[in-house]
Design an enzyme around this catalytic site. Structure first.
Site, PDB file in Angstrom:
ATOM      1  N   TYR A  38       0.986  -1.356  -0.071  1.00  0.00           N
ATOM      2  CA  TYR A  38       0.085  -0.027   0.073  1.00  0.00           C
ATOM      3  C   TYR A  38       0.795   1.140  -0.027  1.00  0.00           C
ATOM      4  O   TYR A  38       0.483   2.311  -0.567  1.00  0.00           O
ATOM      5  CB  TYR A  38      -0.925  -0.065   1.237  1.00  0.00           C
ATOM      6  N   LYS A  57       5.528   9.934  14.500  1.00  0.00           N
ATOM      7  CA  LYS A  57       4.760   9.024  13.657  1.00  0.00           C
ATOM      8  C   LYS A  57       3.407   8.434  14.300  1.00  0.00           C
ATOM      9  O   LYS A  57       2.405   8.428  14.298  1.00  0.00           O
ATOM     10  CB  LYS A  57       5.543   8.055  12.843  1.00  0.00           C
ATOM     11  N   ARG A 105      -5.070  10.847  16.709  1.00  0.00           N
ATOM     12  CA  ARG A 105      -6.537  10.359  15.913  1.00  0.00           C
ATOM     13  C   ARG A 105      -7.214   9.463  16.739  1.00  0.00           C
ATOM     14  O   ARG A 105      -8.425   9.657  16.910  1.00  0.00           O
ATOM     15  CB  ARG A 105      -6.226  10.085  14.636  1.00  0.00           C
ATOM     16  N   HIS A 151     -18.375  25.758  18.134  1.00  0.00           N
ATOM     17  CA  HIS A 151     -17.591  26.639  19.100  1.00  0.00           C
ATOM     18  C   HIS A 151     -16.078  26.394  18.245  1.00  0.00           C
ATOM     19  O   HIS A 151     -15.789  25.536  17.416  1.00  0.00           O
ATOM     20  CB  HIS A 151     -17.090  25.879  20.170  1.00  0.00           C
ATOM     21  N   ARG A 198     -13.284  26.383  18.898  1.00  0.00           N
ATOM     22  CA  ARG A 198     -11.911  25.666  19.304  1.00  0.00           C
ATOM     23  C   ARG A 198     -12.447  24.180  19.495  1.00  0.00           C
ATOM     24  O   ARG A 198     -11.750  23.539  20.319  1.00  0.00           O
ATOM     25  CB  ARG A 198     -11.312  26.336  20.585  1.00  0.00           C
ATOM     26  N   CYS A 235      -3.069   1.062  11.451  1.00  0.00           N
ATOM     27  CA  CYS A 235      -2.145   2.061  11.959  1.00  0.00           C
ATOM     28  C   CYS A 235      -2.760   2.614  13.279  1.00  0.00           C
ATOM     29  O   CYS A 235      -2.129   2.562  14.332  1.00  0.00           O
ATOM     30  CB  CYS A 235      -2.102   3.279  10.908  1.00  0.00           C
ATOM     31  N   LYS A 278     -12.635   0.770   6.320  1.00  0.00           N
ATOM     32  CA  LYS A 278     -13.472   2.256   6.233  1.00  0.00           C
ATOM     33  C   LYS A 278     -14.056   2.446   4.643  1.00  0.00           C
ATOM     34  O   LYS A 278     -13.643   1.270   3.819  1.00  0.00           O
ATOM     35  CB  LYS A 278     -12.428   3.272   6.310  1.00  0.00           C
ATOM     36  N   ARG A 322      -7.925  -5.116   7.272  1.00  0.00           N
ATOM     37  CA  ARG A 322      -6.963  -5.270   8.143  1.00  0.00           C
ATOM     38  C   ARG A 322      -7.707  -4.709   9.645  1.00  0.00           C
ATOM     39  O   ARG A 322      -8.289  -3.387   9.701  1.00  0.00           O
ATOM     40  CB  ARG A 322      -5.679  -4.747   8.051  1.00  0.00           C
TER      41      ARG A 322
HETATM   42  N1  SAJ Z   1     -12.905   6.677  11.905  1.00  0.00           N
HETATM   43  C1  SAJ Z   1     -14.005   6.996  12.985  1.00  0.00           C
HETATM   44  N2  SAJ Z   1     -14.428   7.917  13.366  1.00  0.00           N
HETATM   45  C2  SAJ Z   1     -13.790   9.281  12.540  1.00  0.00           C
HETATM   46  C3  SAJ Z   1     -12.694   9.143  11.624  1.00  0.00           C
HETATM   47  C4  SAJ Z   1     -12.337   7.581  11.553  1.00  0.00           C
HETATM   48  O1  SAJ Z   1     -14.655   5.766  13.423  1.00  0.00           O
HETATM   49  O2  SAJ Z   1     -14.385  10.389  12.841  1.00  0.00           O
HETATM   50  C5  SAJ Z   1     -12.521   5.336  11.597  1.00  0.00           C
HETATM   51  C6  SAJ Z   1     -12.307   4.720  10.544  1.00  0.00           C
HETATM   52  O3  SAJ Z   1     -13.633   4.331   9.992  1.00  0.00           O
HETATM   53  C7  SAJ Z   1     -11.522   3.861  10.466  1.00  0.00           C
HETATM   54  C8  SAJ Z   1     -10.388   4.277  11.567  1.00  0.00           C
HETATM   55  O4  SAJ Z   1     -11.075   5.124  12.461  1.00  0.00           O
HETATM   56  O5  SAJ Z   1     -12.008   2.456  10.870  1.00  0.00           O
HETATM   57  C9  SAJ Z   1      -9.126   4.876  11.080  1.00  0.00           C
HETATM   58  O6  SAJ Z   1      -9.391   5.610   9.856  1.00  0.00           O
HETATM   59  P1  SAJ Z   1      -8.790   7.124   9.144  1.00  0.00           P
HETATM   60  O7  SAJ Z   1      -9.255   7.270   8.032  1.00  0.00           O
HETATM   61  O8  SAJ Z   1      -8.797   7.764  10.207  1.00  0.00           O
HETATM   62  O9  SAJ Z   1      -7.116   6.828   9.352  1.00  0.00           O
HETATM   63  P2  SAJ Z   1      -6.220   5.573   8.598  1.00  0.00           P
HETATM   64  O10 SAJ Z   1      -5.945   4.423   9.555  1.00  0.00           O
HETATM   65  O11 SAJ Z   1      -6.764   5.069   7.257  1.00  0.00           O
HETATM   66  O12 SAJ Z   1      -4.943   6.144   8.363  1.00  0.00           O
HETATM   67  C10 SAJ Z   1      -4.098   6.635   9.332  1.00  0.00           C
HETATM   68  C11 SAJ Z   1      -3.798   8.260   9.041  1.00  0.00           C
HETATM   69  N3  SAJ Z   1      -3.345   8.885  10.247  1.00  0.00           N
HETATM   70  C12 SAJ Z   1      -3.898  10.008  10.751  1.00  0.00           C
HETATM   71  O13 SAJ Z   1      -5.026  10.507  10.218  1.00  0.00           O
HETATM   72  C13 SAJ Z   1      -3.339  10.592  12.001  1.00  0.00           C
HETATM   73  C14 SAJ Z   1      -2.837   8.374   7.989  1.00  0.00           C
HETATM   74  O14 SAJ Z   1      -2.311   9.820   7.864  1.00  0.00           O
HETATM   75  C15 SAJ Z   1      -1.459   7.501   8.269  1.00  0.00           C
HETATM   76  O15 SAJ Z   1      -0.667   7.560   7.197  1.00  0.00           O
HETATM   77  C16 SAJ Z   1      -2.158   6.067   8.414  1.00  0.00           C
HETATM   78  O16 SAJ Z   1      -2.899   6.046   9.500  1.00  0.00           O
HETATM   79  C17 SAJ Z   1      -0.579   5.072   8.655  1.00  0.00           C
HETATM   80  O17 SAJ Z   1      -0.500   4.371   7.715  1.00  0.00           O
HETATM   81  O18 SAJ Z   1      -0.195   5.371   9.705  1.00  0.00           O
END
Ligand code: SAJ
Length: 408
Positions: free
Chosen positions: A11, A203, A210, A241, A243, A257, A317, A324
């Site tokens: 990927y 990282k 998140r 709001h 902030r 991740c 997602k 995974r």
């Molecule tokens: N999710 C929620 N609610 C939200 C946002 C996401 O439930 O408001 C869920 C998604 O459905 C999913 C999971 O969280 O199951 C993670 O998805 P994501 O889209 O937030 O992130 P990833 O795992 O696809 O990618 C992340 C990213 N990191 C951040 O946003 C800090 C990406 O930039 C990184 O490169 C990647 O991890 C990585 O490889 O580390």
């Protein structure tokens, strides 16, 4: 211009290799998987991603080759998987170590090894440096080590490769400048050069940030459910709001991740990583919470047959084919733990059988269920919402536009 060998064409490695090539950097992409190299050499990409095919066509018309053999090049970019042990929560750096060992067999003196794979803080000092030194190589002279963790998000990888800011961790600033110049061949974002431990930690911190924020939204969903309040309306208003920016609750957190990296901090800093541990537990509890919602909704509607309940979506997602650690798979595990089975499943992106009672056609799937649980907001279901009109719907992603829909 430096020549690159990208090791591991998954990927991250594949889009990275293509991006360099499309910007006229000479690249060889290497992977030990013969089948994968054969596909690429036959002109086909190996996973679905927005813009990837176009990038591939552009790259192959320029400077890229694919091979199962490691090459003698100036720079190696290692983007192999870093699995983690589910019980100990520790990273297993075996693929990175074996890539570095093979690189040492072919690399010229002074080669630069850039590790892009995510590693837990301290991995490079603890596991990678010793492997190099034990082979008689002097780090900084024979081999230069760099950690440049990737940041791209599945679904928007090609765009983010070009526009995201990047971190480059090095022992020596001169090497940092060299690597920075190389990435600048395509990267328009800010490139920050720092030391290796800082790059490793940054990282993991990004993904942990998140995870914690998603956990907050999920905890709110549980609180609101317990007292009959509308969490989505509360988040919508709170976010006015200046902030406040609360994320969306969901059925859990998947992917390789965000659901993995925070454990590295928990494992390495027990007693210190408290909010991080709590967030992980909340997000991990969501699939079970969805199961409870399913049971309540079945009770409310006089449904007794679990085989008439279907999960829409198996990926972690929307609009990707990556399953995974996905919340749906976690939910199915949970079902098994309760000695139960019978839930039906369907995902337009999953073309092979990975679960019991799996369907490969939306209409066929819908015909066989009365309660549909929307686990993933693929475009397919958004475009076909009408087909859910006569179903009972549990919408864990807040995407359904029909009236009378259950939510988290
Ligand atoms: N999710 C929620 N609610 C939200 C946002 C996401 O439930 O408001 C869920 C998604 O459905 C999913 C999971 O969280 O199951 C993670 O998805 P994501 O889209 O937030 O992130 P990833 O795992 O696809 O990618 C992340 C990213 N990191 C951040 O946003 C800090 C990406 O930039 C990184 O490169 C990647 O991890 C990585 O490889 O580390």
């Amino acid at each position: 211009m430096l020549k690159i060998n990208v090791i591991g064409l998954g990927y991250i490695g594949l889009p990275t290799a293509l991006m360099f090539a499309s910007h006229r950097v000479e690249v060889v992409g290497t992977d030990y998987n013969n089948g994968l190299i054969a596909e690429l050499n036959a002109g086909r990409t190996t996973f679905e991603e927005e813009g990837l095919d176009e990038l591939f066509n552009d790259a192959v018309s320029k400077e890229i080759k694919f091979s199962t053999e490691y090459q003698a090049t100036d720079v190696y970019i290692v983007s192999v998987p870093t699995p983690y042990d589910k019980n100990s929560k520790k990273i297993d750096a075996c693929y990175v170590i074996s890539a570095v060992k093979t690189i040492m067999e072919v690399c010229p003196k002074g080669a630069i090894i850039v590790i892009e794979s995510t590693v837990s803080p301290g991995t490079i000092d603890k596991f990678i440096r010793p492997v190099i030194e034990v082979n008689g190589f002097v780090i900084g002279e024979d081999i230069n080590l760099v950690h440049a963790p990737e940041r791209i998000i599945p679904g928007n990888m090609v765009y983010e490769l070009e526009y995201n800011s990047r971190t480059i961790g090095v022992d020596n600033l001169k090497i940092g400048e060299k690597v920075k110049n190389l990435y600048e061949s395509f990267c328009k974002g800010e490139i920050i050069v720092t030391d290796i431990r800082t790059a490793e930690m940054t990282k993991v911190v990004e993904n942990t940030y998140r995870d914690i924020n998603i956990a907050f939204a999920n905890e709110l969903a549980k609180i609101c459910r317990s007292d009959d309040m509308d969490v989505y309306e509360i988040i919508r208003i709170a976010n006015k709001h200046p902030r406040v920016n609360i994320l969306q609750p969901g059925p859990g957190v998947g992917g390789h991740c965000i659901s993995v990296d925070p454990w590295f901090l928990v494992g390495d800093y027990p007693g210190l990583a408290n909010i991080i541990l709590a967030a992980r537990k909340i997000n991990d509890s969501m699939p079970e919470f969805v199961l409870e919602r399913i049971r309540d909704i079945m009770d409310n509607n006089g449904l007794t047959d679990i085989t008439r309940v279907g999960l829409y979506g198996l990926t972690y997602k929307e609009n990707v084919d990556d399953v995974r650690e996905s919340p749906s798979l976690q939910l199915l595990e949970s079902q098994k733990k309760h000695l139960a089975n019978g839930l039906k499943v369907y995902d337009p992106y999953v073309k092979t059988t990975i679960a019991d009672n799996q369907y490969f056609n939306l209409d066929e799937f819908l015909k066989n269920v009365d309660l549909v649980v929307l686990m993933v907001s693929h475009d397919e279901i958004i475009e076909n919402m009408d087909k859910l009109k006569n179903k009972i719907v549990l919408d864990t992603r807040k995407i359904c536009t029909l009236e009378k829909v259950y939510t988290l």
